[in-house]
Structures are given as structure tokens and as C-alpha cells.
Design an enzyme around this catalytic site. Structure first.
Site, PDB file in Angstrom:
ATOM      1  N   ASN A 257       0.823  -1.220   0.000  1.00  0.00           N
ATOM      2  CA  ASN A 257       0.000   0.000   0.000  1.00  0.00           C
ATOM      3  C   ASN A 257       0.854   1.266   0.000  1.00  0.00           C
ATOM      4  O   ASN A 257       0.328   2.384   0.076  1.00  0.00           O
ATOM      5  CB  ASN A 257      -0.971   0.013   1.190  1.00  0.00           C
ATOM      6  CG  ASN A 257      -0.248   0.140   2.520  1.00  0.00           C
ATOM      7  OD1 ASN A 257       0.976   0.049   2.576  1.00  0.00           O
ATOM      8  ND2 ASN A 257      -1.001   0.325   3.586  1.00  0.00           N
TER       9      ASN A 257
ATOM     10  N   THR B  42       4.869   2.765   3.924  1.00  0.00           N
ATOM     11  CA  THR B  42       6.295   3.017   4.182  1.00  0.00           C
ATOM     12  C   THR B  42       7.166   2.427   3.070  1.00  0.00           C
ATOM     13  O   THR B  42       8.374   2.643   3.062  1.00  0.00           O
ATOM     14  CB  THR B  42       6.745   2.427   5.543  1.00  0.00           C
ATOM     15  OG1 THR B  42       6.450   1.030   5.563  1.00  0.00           O
ATOM     16  CG2 THR B  42       6.032   3.114   6.686  1.00  0.00           C
ATOM     17  N   GLY B  43       6.560   1.685   2.170  1.00  0.00           N
ATOM     18  CA  GLY B  43       7.275   1.199   0.988  1.00  0.00           C
ATOM     19  C   GLY B  43       7.371   2.334  -0.029  1.00  0.00           C
ATOM     20  O   GLY B  43       6.811   3.419   0.169  1.00  0.00           O
TER      21      GLY B  43
ATOM     22  N   ALA C 190       7.410 -12.875   7.965  1.00  0.00           N
ATOM     23  CA  ALA C 190       8.535 -12.039   8.388  1.00  0.00           C
ATOM     24  C   ALA C 190       8.292 -11.642   9.836  1.00  0.00           C
ATOM     25  O   ALA C 190       7.517 -10.742  10.124  1.00  0.00           O
ATOM     26  CB  ALA C 190       8.625 -10.798   7.511  1.00  0.00           C
TER      27      ALA C 190
ATOM     28  N   TYR D 223       4.367  -2.898  17.488  1.00  0.00           N
ATOM     29  CA  TYR D 223       5.128  -3.728  16.540  1.00  0.00           C
ATOM     30  C   TYR D 223       5.408  -5.097  17.164  1.00  0.00           C
ATOM     31  O   TYR D 223       5.118  -6.135  16.568  1.00  0.00           O
ATOM     32  CB  TYR D 223       6.438  -3.026  16.200  1.00  0.00           C
ATOM     33  CG  TYR D 223       7.264  -3.709  15.141  1.00  0.00           C
ATOM     34  CD1 TYR D 223       6.801  -3.832  13.837  1.00  0.00           C
ATOM     35  CD2 TYR D 223       8.525  -4.225  15.441  1.00  0.00           C
ATOM     36  CE1 TYR D 223       7.572  -4.448  12.853  1.00  0.00           C
ATOM     37  CE2 TYR D 223       9.301  -4.834  14.466  1.00  0.00           C
ATOM     38  CZ  TYR D 223       8.828  -4.940  13.177  1.00  0.00           C
ATOM     39  OH  TYR D 223       9.595  -5.542  12.201  1.00  0.00           O
TER      40      TYR D 223
ATOM     41  N   TYR E 169      -2.491 -21.707  12.292  1.00  0.00           N
ATOM     42  CA  TYR E 169      -2.883 -22.147  10.947  1.00  0.00           C
ATOM     43  C   TYR E 169      -2.155 -23.436  10.570  1.00  0.00           C
ATOM     44  O   TYR E 169      -2.714 -24.300   9.886  1.00  0.00           O
ATOM     45  CB  TYR E 169      -2.605 -21.045   9.904  1.00  0.00           C
ATOM     46  CG  TYR E 169      -3.813 -20.194   9.612  1.00  0.00           C
ATOM     47  CD1 TYR E 169      -4.332 -19.350  10.584  1.00  0.00           C
ATOM     48  CD2 TYR E 169      -4.450 -20.242   8.372  1.00  0.00           C
ATOM     49  CE1 TYR E 169      -5.440 -18.567  10.331  1.00  0.00           C
ATOM     50  CE2 TYR E 169      -5.568 -19.464   8.111  1.00  0.00           C
ATOM     51  CZ  TYR E 169      -6.059 -18.629   9.092  1.00  0.00           C
ATOM     52  OH  TYR E 169      -7.171 -17.862   8.840  1.00  0.00           O
TER      53      TYR E 169
ATOM     54  N   THR F  17      18.618  -5.427   9.666  1.00  0.00           N
ATOM     55  CA  THR F  17      19.143  -5.601   8.314  1.00  0.00           C
ATOM     56  C   THR F  17      19.336  -4.225   7.684  1.00  0.00           C
ATOM     57  O   THR F  17      18.553  -3.315   7.937  1.00  0.00           O
ATOM     58  CB  THR F  17      18.168  -6.461   7.487  1.00  0.00           C
ATOM     59  OG1 THR F  17      18.117  -7.767   8.074  1.00  0.00           O
ATOM     60  CG2 THR F  17      18.612  -6.590   6.040  1.00  0.00           C
TER      61      THR F  17
END
Ligand code: UDP
Length: 320
Positions: free
Chosen positions: A33, A36-37, A115, A146, A160, A176
Site C-alpha cells: 500500500n 512506508t514502501g 517475516a 510492533y 494455521y 538488516t
């Protein structure tokens, strides 16, 4: 041709995963969306036929035509500055977002990879952190949006697997760094590099004695790919066990950039009260189960990242 869905595929790490799986011959569907990308992270893929970008939030159910082989759920703000700014969105990406990504995998009999993060260990009382450590998280602290979202995401992923037999993998990613980090994303490395290259003071929160262990993005991507291919259901730490204080880290940035910026010690910003004092992965499980360990030394990774930052700054920044 395997068909791989990557949520958060326009983010720093997600975009490197898009590159990796395209290079492996997969068809890649990136869902992001752009909160933050950044579209510029996947701009070079626009003309690649096996690549598709869908601008959408994972907080909506994910419906796709055709078979899916892998679902990698990477959509979430990840920098403390970002998730403190977008607390509800972060909780939603980890809760509803994980549910929707898991549902997509379940419906298509696909393999699912979550992730997760070293933040599930909180401010750790066990050092270095092994996967069987349950962590020390303040459930109502600023950072909990978070940490608890990712802990919930791990719980949902295991549920799941147990309830529906979904093939799941959980990677706990430690700090990273590398090209495509946003210049102003607020994390230590982008801050220090932007400050050093821009001739501004280096902002060290506290006395700089807190530690982190920084892993170059190519190593992280290789570890994630190995995990996806493995049969390991339990969480696996992926990170570089070479630990450094934030003060030493800032000095390394100054040295490698040749900057004369001064170190400026300042109080932790609001919301940083639960800032972990130490962090270092035990990567025994990754070594034995994935035959993986990081290869890129800090100075080499930093030099590559410095080149990227210099180019972005020459181009006038890239903030969205
Ligand atoms: N930090 C700092 N100055 C900055 C940004 C971060 O001293 O300008 C510190 C921060 O308080 C933390 C460490 O650097 O102790 C790593 O922070 P970062 O935001 O990179 O990631 P984290 O590991 O906390 O998620």
C-alpha cells in the site's frame, strides 16, 4: 513456473526479495500500500513480464486469480519511527494482514512465510537470543504495537499450521541494512549516513552503549530463501551475530564516509523507553537447519550502502 506473492514487496527488504525470486525464475506478485514502501524500489521491475504490482493494503482480504505457490508476508512498518507514527496500521498489518495472507496460502495450498522479528525478544534478559527464549516485551509500551503484532502473527501462523495444516515458516529477522533503506526512515543507519554525508551532527540516543548486530541485506535474503526451501516449522533467527555498540557503529560510519560530523548525544526520543539494550542473534538453528550464515562483513556492507545513499542524495532524496 512457481508463483510467489510478496506482501510489502515495495519495501526495503521486500523489494530485494522480489528481485531474488524473479532471478530464480518465479512469477512475483507484489502487494503493497506504499505506506512506508516506495514505488521507486520496484521501478526497475515495471517492464518485467513475470512481475506484477498491486497497490493495496493487506488489511483487506487478498483475492487473486490462479494458483499461488508461496506467500511471503512482509507488509508492515519496520522502523521504530514509522511504527510509532503508524501504531494502528502496524497492529493491523500484523493481525488482519497476517490473517489475510494466511488465508491466501490456505486457499491455494501454498507455502507461507512470515517475516517476524528480533523484536519478539523485546529488551532481552537472555543474551545472545536463541529461538527458545520467550522474550521480555512490555505489552502496553509504545513499541508493543510492533512487538505484539509480530508475536500475534507468529501465534496465528502456528495456529494455521496446527489447525489447518498450512505449510508455514517463520523467520525472525534481526537488524538488516543495505541499499533501498529510506534516507529518513529514522533508524540508526539511515540517520547516521544521511547525517554524516550531509555534514550534520550524528544523533546518538542515550550514551550509545546499547548494542545491535547488523546484517547486510543480501545475507538476509539468502537466509530467508533457504528457510522457504527448508522443512523447518519452528522460528529461525536470521541475522549477523557480530555485535557492535551504537557508538562504535556511528564511529564506523564517520570513518568510512570520511565525514567530520560531530557526535551528538541526546535523550531517547518519546516512545523509545523500551529500546532494547542489547541484541545479538544465536544463529545455531539457521546454521544447522539451513546451512546458512552471513558472509558480508560490516565494512563492506556499509561501503555498498554508502554508495547508494550518496547516489540518492545527489538525486535529491527520495522521500515519499
Ligand atoms: N539510535 C540512535 N540514533 C538514531 C537512531 C537510532 O542512537 O538516530 C539507536 C536506537 O535508540 C537503538 C539503535 O540505535 O538503540 C538501533 O535503532 P534502530 O531504530 O536502527 O532499530 P531498532 O534495532 O531499535 O529496531
Amino acid at each position: 513456473m512457481p508463483r510467489t506473492v510478496i506482501t510489502g514487496g515495495a519495501g526495503f527488504l521486500g523489494s530485494h526479495l522480489c528481485d531474488h525470486f524473479l532471478a530464480q525464475g518465479h512469477e512475483v506478485i507484489c502487494i503493497d500500500n506504499l505506506l512506508t514502501g516506495n514505488a521507486s524500489n520496484i521501478g526497475h521491475l515495471a517492464s518485467v513480464e513475470r512481475f506484477q504490482f498491486i497497490e493495496r493494503s493487506v488489511t483487506e482480504p487478498i483475492e487473486l486469480e490462479g494458483a499461488v505457490d508461496h506467500v511471503l508476508h512482509f507488509a508492515s512498518p519496520a522502523s521504530p519511527t514509522d511504527y510509532l507514527r503508524f501504531p494502528i496500521e502496524t497492529l493491523q498489518a500484523g493481525s488482519a494482514g497476517t490473517r489475510h495472507a494466511l488465508e491466501l496460502a490456505r486457499a491455494g495450498n501454498a507455502r507461507f512465510l512470515l517475516a517476524s522479528t528480533s523484536e519478539v525478544y523485546g529488551d532481552p534478559q537472555v543474551h545472545p537470543q536463541r529461538e527458545d527464549y520467550w522474550g521480555n516485551v512490555n505489552p502496553i509500551g509504545h513499541r508493543s504495537v510492533y512487538d505484539e503484532a509480530k508475536r500475534f502473527a507468529e501465534a496465528l501462523t502456528m495456529a494455521y499450521h496446527r489447525a489447518y495444516g498450512v505449510e508455514t515458516r517463520i523467520v525472525r529477522i534481526f537488524n538488516t541494512y543495505g541499499p533501498r533503506m529510506r534516507l529518513e526512515d529514522g533508524r540508526a543507519l539511515p540517520n547516521f549516513l544521511s547525517q554524516a554525508l550531509g555534514g550534520r551532527d550524528i544523533t546518538i540516543y542515550g550514551d550509545g552503549s546499547q548494542t545491535r548486530s547488523f546484517c547486510y541485506v543480501d545475507d538476509t535474503v539468502a537466509g530467508i530463501a533457504r528457510l522457504l526451501d527448508s522443512s523447518e516449522i519452528l522460528p529461525v533467527n536470521v541475522g549477523n551475530p557480530s555485535e557492535i555498540t551504537i557508538l562504535e557503529f556511528a564511529k564506523a560510519v564517520l570513518e568510512l564516509t570520511g565525514s567530520t560530523s560531530r557526535l551528538h548525544f541526546q535523550p531517547f526520543p518519546e516512545g523509545y523507553g523500551d529500546d532494547p539494550k542489547v541484541r545479538r542473534p544465536d544463529i545455531g538453528r539457521a546454521r544447522s537447519k539451513l546451512h546458512w550464515e552471513p558472509k558480508v562483513p560490516l565494512r563492506e556492507g556499509l561501503n555498498r550502502t554508502i554508495e547508494y545513499f550518496k547516489a540518492r542524495m545527489r538525486a535529491g532524496g527520495q522521500e515519499t
